[in-house]
Design an enzyme around this catalytic site. Structure first.
Site, PDB file in Angstrom:
ATOM      1  N   HIS A  10       0.831  -1.222   0.000  1.00 51.49           N
ATOM      2  CA  HIS A  10       0.000   0.000   0.000  1.00 51.49           C
ATOM      3  C   HIS A  10       0.862   1.267   0.000  1.00 51.49           C
ATOM      4  O   HIS A  10       2.018   1.220  -0.370  1.00 51.49           O
ATOM      5  CB  HIS A  10      -1.009  -0.060   1.150  1.00 51.49           C
ATOM      6  CG  HIS A  10      -1.750  -1.362   1.160  1.00 51.49           C
ATOM      7  ND1 HIS A  10      -2.836  -1.602   0.357  1.00 51.49           N
ATOM      8  CD2 HIS A  10      -1.501  -2.545   1.816  1.00 51.49           C
ATOM      9  CE1 HIS A  10      -3.242  -2.867   0.541  1.00 51.49           C
ATOM     10  NE2 HIS A  10      -2.449  -3.447   1.416  1.00 51.49           N
ATOM     11  N   GLU A  24      -2.470   0.385   7.714  1.00 52.39           N
ATOM     12  CA  GLU A  24      -1.585  -0.672   7.226  1.00 52.39           C
ATOM     13  C   GLU A  24      -0.362  -0.105   6.520  1.00 52.39           C
ATOM     14  O   GLU A  24       0.751  -0.583   6.706  1.00 52.39           O
ATOM     15  CB  GLU A  24      -2.354  -1.611   6.283  1.00 52.39           C
ATOM     16  CG  GLU A  24      -1.492  -2.742   5.737  1.00 52.39           C
ATOM     17  CD  GLU A  24      -2.238  -3.658   4.780  1.00 52.39           C
ATOM     18  OE1 GLU A  24      -3.447  -3.426   4.542  1.00 52.39           O
ATOM     19  OE2 GLU A  24      -1.605  -4.598   4.261  1.00 52.39           O
ATOM     20  N   HIS A  78       2.581  -7.084   4.383  1.00 52.71           N
ATOM     21  CA  HIS A  78       1.206  -6.598   4.590  1.00 52.71           C
ATOM     22  C   HIS A  78       0.752  -6.833   6.024  1.00 52.71           C
ATOM     23  O   HIS A  78       1.406  -7.537   6.793  1.00 52.71           O
ATOM     24  CB  HIS A  78       0.242  -7.313   3.631  1.00 52.71           C
ATOM     25  CG  HIS A  78       0.389  -6.854   2.212  1.00 52.71           C
ATOM     26  ND1 HIS A  78      -0.476  -5.972   1.626  1.00 52.71           N
ATOM     27  CD2 HIS A  78       1.343  -7.127   1.292  1.00 52.71           C
ATOM     28  CE1 HIS A  78      -0.069  -5.722   0.389  1.00 52.71           C
ATOM     29  NE2 HIS A  78       1.035  -6.417   0.156  1.00 52.71           N
ATOM     30  N   GLU A 145       1.414 -11.604   5.853  1.00 52.53           N
ATOM     31  CA  GLU A 145       0.320 -10.863   6.489  1.00 52.53           C
ATOM     32  C   GLU A 145       0.627 -10.862   7.981  1.00 52.53           C
ATOM     33  O   GLU A 145       0.412 -11.854   8.684  1.00 52.53           O
ATOM     34  CB  GLU A 145      -1.028 -11.536   6.209  1.00 52.53           C
ATOM     35  CG  GLU A 145      -1.490 -11.430   4.761  1.00 52.53           C
ATOM     36  CD  GLU A 145      -2.132 -10.073   4.420  1.00 52.53           C
ATOM     37  OE1 GLU A 145      -2.122  -9.160   5.263  1.00 52.53           O
ATOM     38  OE2 GLU A 145      -2.639  -9.948   3.282  1.00 52.53           O
TER      39      GLU A 145
HETATM   40 ZN    ZN Z   1      -2.360  -5.285   2.424  1.00 54.30          ZN
END
Ligand code: ZN
Length: 182
Positions: A10, A24, A78, A145
């Site tokens: 992102h 995030e 992430h 993640e």
């Molecule tokens: Zn993400």
């Protein structure tokens, strides 16, 4: 010398997952920069960052950056979001080489071991998904993640924790690429 691309998920107009306190895009950048710093200090390796500040980079461009750099490895960082979700998981593209599976194992194990020093988190497992950055990169690629922005927000707001997670990414990468120590 081995070549590596680190991808902070992102950025810019795309905040990724958000909670009351956290975005995030800020967390992924911190983890990515800590991983970079750790690797540069300790190992001989050439590193390309898809972003080093708060800018928007498209998914296609992230993959192109890694391919153009002729990376030996690609790691995308992430943070998860889901109501009542918690824990760590990692992803590779389903139709991938054995080498990629081995890298996923090395990275996954380093990161879960490190996070477990803080709290016994849920290991959500080694997974596969048709994510664009995994599909379009032409080298072994893993997407992590790192916990969930809501339920794990207390850990994700600790700078020392993000540094440890960044360094765990670095150790997994160094181990897999067998990077020479400086
Ligand atoms: Zn993400």
């Amino acid at each position: 010398m081995k070549r590596l691309t680190i991808d902070a998920g992102h950025g810019g107009e795309d905040p990724g997952a958000v909670s009351d306190k956290l975005r995030e895009k800020d967390i992924t950048l911190k983890i990515a920069l800590y991983a970079e710093e750790f690797l540069r200090k300790n190992f001989e390796v050439l590193i390309k960052m898809t972003r080093s500040n708060d800018v928007f980079v498209s998914l296609n461009e992230r993959a192109r950056i890694a391919n153009r750099f002729k990376s030996d490895l690609f790691v995308s960082i992430h943070v998860n979001a889901a109501t009542n979700g918690t824990g760590f998981e990692s992803y590779i593209y389903p139709e991938t080489k054995q080498q990629t599976r081995e890298f996923q194992k090395a990275l996954h194990s380093e990161i879960t071991t490190t996070i477990n020093k803080y709290r016994n988190i849920k290991d959500r497992g080694l997974k596969t998904a048709h994510y664009l950055v995994l599909k379009k990169t032409s080298m072994p690629a893993v997407l992590t993640e790192n916990l969930f922005i809501d339920l794990d927000g207390d850990l994700l707001s600790q700078e020392s924790f993000l540094k440890e997670v960044g360094e765990a990414h670095g150790r997994g990468i160094a181990e897999f690429l067998q990077l020479p120590k400086i």
